[in-house]
Every structure is written in C-alpha cells, then in structure tokens.
Design a protein around this motif. Structure first.
Motif, short mmCIF file in Angstrom:
data_model
loop_
_atom_site.label_atom_id
_atom_site.label_comp_id
_atom_site.label_asym_id
_atom_site.label_seq_id
_atom_site.Cartn_x
_atom_site.Cartn_y
_atom_site.Cartn_z
N PRO A 84 0.81 -1.22 0.00
CA PRO A 84 0.00 0.00 0.00
C PRO A 84 0.84 1.26 0.00
O PRO A 84 1.94 1.30 0.56
CB PRO A 84 -0.81 -0.12 1.30
CG PRO A 84 0.06 -0.95 2.19
CD PRO A 84 0.74 -1.94 1.29
N LEU A 85 0.30 2.29 -0.63
CA LEU A 85 0.90 3.62 -0.51
C LEU A 85 0.45 4.24 0.80
O LEU A 85 -0.67 3.98 1.26
CB LEU A 85 0.47 4.52 -1.67
CG LEU A 85 1.36 4.48 -2.93
CD1 LEU A 85 1.32 3.10 -3.59
CD2 LEU A 85 0.94 5.55 -3.92
N SER A 86 1.31 5.00 1.42
CA SER A 86 0.98 5.68 2.67
C SER A 86 0.92 7.18 2.44
O SER A 86 1.63 7.73 1.59
CB SER A 86 2.03 5.35 3.74
OG SER A 86 1.99 3.98 4.06
N GLU A 87 0.07 7.83 3.20
CA GLU A 87 -0.15 9.26 3.06
C GLU A 87 0.63 10.06 4.10
O GLU A 87 0.74 9.64 5.25
CB GLU A 87 -1.64 9.59 3.19
CG GLU A 87 -2.50 8.91 2.14
CD GLU A 87 -3.99 9.14 2.40
OE1 GLU A 87 -4.32 9.99 3.26
OE2 GLU A 87 -4.81 8.47 1.75
N ILE A 88 1.17 11.18 3.67
CA ILE A 88 1.90 12.11 4.54
C ILE A 88 1.24 13.47 4.42
O ILE A 88 1.00 13.95 3.31
CB ILE A 88 3.37 12.22 4.12
CG1 ILE A 88 4.07 10.86 4.20
CG2 ILE A 88 4.12 13.25 4.95
CD1 ILE A 88 5.36 10.80 3.41
N ARG A 89 0.95 14.10 5.54
CA ARG A 89 0.39 15.45 5.52
C ARG A 89 1.09 16.28 6.60
O ARG A 89 0.95 16.00 7.79
CB ARG A 89 -1.12 15.44 5.75
CG ARG A 89 -1.73 16.83 5.75
CD ARG A 89 -3.24 16.79 5.90
NE ARG A 89 -3.89 16.34 4.67
CZ ARG A 89 -5.22 16.40 4.47
NH1 ARG A 89 -6.01 16.85 5.43
NH2 ARG A 89 -5.74 15.98 3.34
N VAL A 90 1.84 17.28 6.18
CA VAL A 90 2.61 18.13 7.10
C VAL A 90 1.97 19.52 7.13
O VAL A 90 2.01 20.25 6.13
CB VAL A 90 4.08 18.24 6.67
CG1 VAL A 90 4.86 19.05 7.69
CG2 VAL A 90 4.70 16.87 6.47
N PRO A 91 1.36 19.91 8.26
CA PRO A 91 0.66 21.21 8.31
C PRO A 91 1.63 22.38 8.45
O PRO A 91 2.72 22.24 9.01
CB PRO A 91 -0.22 21.07 9.55
CG PRO A 91 0.50 20.10 10.42
CD PRO A 91 1.20 19.14 9.50
N PHE A 92 1.20 23.54 7.95
CA PHE A 92 1.92 24.79 8.17
C PHE A 92 0.93 25.94 8.04
O PHE A 92 -0.23 25.73 7.63
CB PHE A 92 3.09 24.94 7.19
CG PHE A 92 2.70 25.14 5.75
CD1 PHE A 92 2.57 26.41 5.20
CD2 PHE A 92 2.46 24.04 4.93
CE1 PHE A 92 2.23 26.58 3.86
CE2 PHE A 92 2.12 24.20 3.59
CZ PHE A 92 2.00 25.48 3.06
N THR A 93 1.36 27.11 8.41
CA THR A 93 0.47 28.27 8.36
C THR A 93 1.09 29.41 7.55
O THR A 93 2.31 29.51 7.43
CB THR A 93 0.16 28.79 9.78
OG1 THR A 93 1.38 29.17 10.43
CG2 THR A 93 -0.56 27.73 10.60
N VAL A 94 0.20 30.25 7.02
CA VAL A 94 0.61 31.46 6.31
C VAL A 94 -0.25 32.61 6.83
O VAL A 94 -1.47 32.48 6.96
CB VAL A 94 0.43 31.31 4.78
CG1 VAL A 94 0.72 32.63 4.08
CG2 VAL A 94 1.32 30.22 4.23
N SER A 95 0.38 33.71 7.15
CA SER A 95 -0.33 34.89 7.62
C SER A 95 -1.18 35.50 6.51
O SER A 95 -0.71 35.64 5.36
CB SER A 95 0.67 35.92 8.15
OG SER A 95 0.10 37.19 8.24
N ARG A 96 -2.40 35.91 6.85
CA ARG A 96 -3.25 36.56 5.84
C ARG A 96 -2.69 37.92 5.47
O ARG A 96 -2.85 38.38 4.33
CB ARG A 96 -4.68 36.67 6.36
CG ARG A 96 -5.33 35.31 6.56
CD ARG A 96 -6.81 35.39 6.83
NE ARG A 96 -7.55 35.80 5.65
CZ ARG A 96 -8.88 35.77 5.56
NH1 ARG A 96 -9.61 35.36 6.59
NH2 ARG A 96 -9.50 36.16 4.46
N ASP A 97 -1.98 38.57 6.41
CA ASP A 97 -1.31 39.82 6.06
C ASP A 97 -0.24 39.60 5.02
O ASP A 97 -0.06 40.42 4.10
CB ASP A 97 -0.67 40.44 7.32
CG ASP A 97 -1.71 41.04 8.27
OD1 ASP A 97 -2.84 41.30 7.82
OD2 ASP A 97 -1.37 41.23 9.45
N GLU A 98 0.47 38.47 5.14
CA GLU A 98 1.53 38.17 4.16
C GLU A 98 0.92 37.89 2.80
O GLU A 98 1.48 38.27 1.76
CB GLU A 98 2.34 36.97 4.65
CG GLU A 98 3.75 36.90 4.09
CD GLU A 98 4.61 38.07 4.53
OE1 GLU A 98 5.51 38.45 3.75
OE2 GLU A 98 4.40 38.60 5.63
N ILE A 99 -0.22 37.21 2.78
CA ILE A 99 -0.92 36.95 1.52
C ILE A 99 -1.31 38.27 0.86
O ILE A 99 -1.14 38.46 -0.36
CB ILE A 99 -2.16 36.08 1.77
CG1 ILE A 99 -1.73 34.67 2.19
CG2 ILE A 99 -3.05 36.02 0.53
CD1 ILE A 99 -2.86 33.80 2.70
#
Length: 276
Positions: A84-99
């Motif tokens: 089987p393939l395994s899933e990887i999910r690494v969270p991060f954040t971005v500031s809305r001011d930076e956007i």
C-alpha cells in the motif's frame, strides 16, 4: 511538485491566484534540494491521489474458491500481493497579512513555516527510502543491504579508502556504477571543508572514486553508498508533493504539504552502509 487536484480543496482557501503561485513556487524551491532520495532511485508516478498500491508481481495462496461451489476441487486460487501507498500530511500556516502583501507586489514573502514543513516532508521521504518505515510496510535501503556496515571513524582522511572498499564490494557482486554517496548534513559539511595532503579536496577525491556524486541528504544517518545505475530501487508516488488547504481564521490560513508514496528495494546488493 505536481499540479493541484480537487481533493486539496484549494478553491476554498482565501488565497488569490498570485499568492497561490508564490506559495507553490516557494514550496518547490524549498523541496527540490532536500529530496535527496529522488536523485538515486527510480521515480514512478505521479499516479494521482486515487493510486492506492504498488503491485509486487507476486501472489499468495488462498484456501480455495468460495464455499458451496460444486466441482471446484481442482481449482487453483491465489491472491495478488500489493504494497500500500501511505499518506503524509505536514501542516503549516501562512499569515493573511503576508498573503495581502504578495498581492501588493511584495517580492520577499515570509513563508518560514512553509520552509519548516518542506524540510519535514522531505526528511520523511528520505528516511523512508534510506532507513525504512515499518508502520508503512517499507524496508529502507540500509535495512536490506547484505553487506556488513563499515565505520568511517573520526579521521576523514581515511574515508576515501573506506568508500573505495565499499565501491569494490558492490562491483565484486556485479553491481555497476556510477555510484553515489548519500550523506547526512553534518557529515557533508565535514567533507566539503576538508583538504587532503597536497591541497586536494576530499570532495573531489570521493567524487572520482564514485564516478558519481556525493549528495547532501537530510534524514540520512551516517552515509549510504548506492549504485545510481537505475533499476535497483523504486519510489512509487501517488500524490506527489503538493500544497492543500485545511481551514482559516481572521489572521491565519492553515495549509499542508501532502504526498502519498511507497518504496521498494529490488536489488539489496546495490547499497553499502557507512556508519559514523
């Protein structure tokens, strides 16, 4: 990185097109130099998010056909074996001011948390390839090699001879080059800083022995000498590394880097482990 797909929910994020472009470009720039394993193994993919397993090309016996089938005593039944393939999910954040600043034309966005997530995602992939991931049914290159490992020791001027003996061991078993030496960051720094007697760079000496590269490899313990001829190791990727959307609040957008993968060693004889 691949083009985003619907399951990443990017259309629901409060991120305009120009800012998505900046985030994707930053992710690509951060990930590309970190993905050391992809430089020495065969890459299969990207098969897409729906791809669930890698065929091993083998079968396992079944007890027989379904109960109650008449005249089936001579029927041969087998199950196809897959990994089987395994899933990887690494969270991060971005500031809305930076956007918003990216939309105003800022050319130096602050995506530090994305840089951290990219390093984590790359290290997971590299470690799975080189050192295995038992929970994901992955045996790494260092886990399967039949040769006893060799210690590099503290005297780096002895390393060319140790690497040369590793290359010779591979060649004696019919493994051709070019060869690559994948080394952890601290070890790589020591290699590039070292000059041998006569002013000859240690990095150049090792490169000549290998007929290939010394590769900076985050996630590698010690060093792993591998044949880079192809056909010995397979990294099977479904969803290639891509950025998806989780949720947001008034100040922050929560994103993630996602990948699905598995890895197979086809020729254990094609690698040699060097410990520190």
């Amino acid at each position: 990185m691949t083009a985003p797909s619907d399951h990443l929910l990017r259309a629901h994020a409060p991120i305009p097109t120009e800012s998505w472009k900046a985030i994707d470009e930053e992710a690509r720039e951060r990930l590309t130099p970190l993905l050391a394993a992809r430089k020495v193994v065969d890459f299969v993919g990207a098969g897409g998010w729906h791809r669930s397993a890698y065929s091993l090309g083998r079968t396992a016996p079944l007890a027989g056909p379904p109960p109650g089938v008449a005249g089936a005593t001579e029927v041969r039944t087998r199950a196809r074996r897959v990994q089987p393939l395994s899933e990887i999910r690494v969270p991060f954040t971005v500031s809305r001011d930076e956007i918003d600043d990216v939309q105003r034309g800022a050319a130096d966005p602050d995506f530090d948390d994305l840089a951290r997530a990219a390093r984590v995602a790359a290290e997971i992939e590299n470690r799975a390839v080189f050192h295995g991931w038992p929970a994901a049914q992955i045996e790494g290159i260092a886990d399967t090699t039949p040769y006893p490992s060799a210690a590099l020791g503290e005297d780096c001027l002895q390393w060319p001879g140790i690497v040369a003996r590793g290359v010779d061991a591979l060649r004696r078993n019919g493994i051709g080059g070019p060869f690559a030496l994948c080394v952890g960051p601290a070890l790589y720094t020591k290699i590039v800083e070292t000059t041998e007697l006569g002013g000859y760079l240690l990095l150049d000496h090792l490169t000549n022995i290998l007929g290939g590269q010394v590769i900076w490899s985050v996630g590698v313990d010690g060093a792993v000498l591998v044949s880079a001829r192809g056909g010995d190791f397979v990294l099977d990727v479904g969803q290639d590394l891509a950025v998806g959307y989780s949720h947001h609040d008034a100040d922050t957008v929560h994103l993630y880097i996602e990948e699905s993968l598995t890895f197979r060693v086809l020729e254990p004889d094609a690698a040699y482990v060097l410990t520190i």
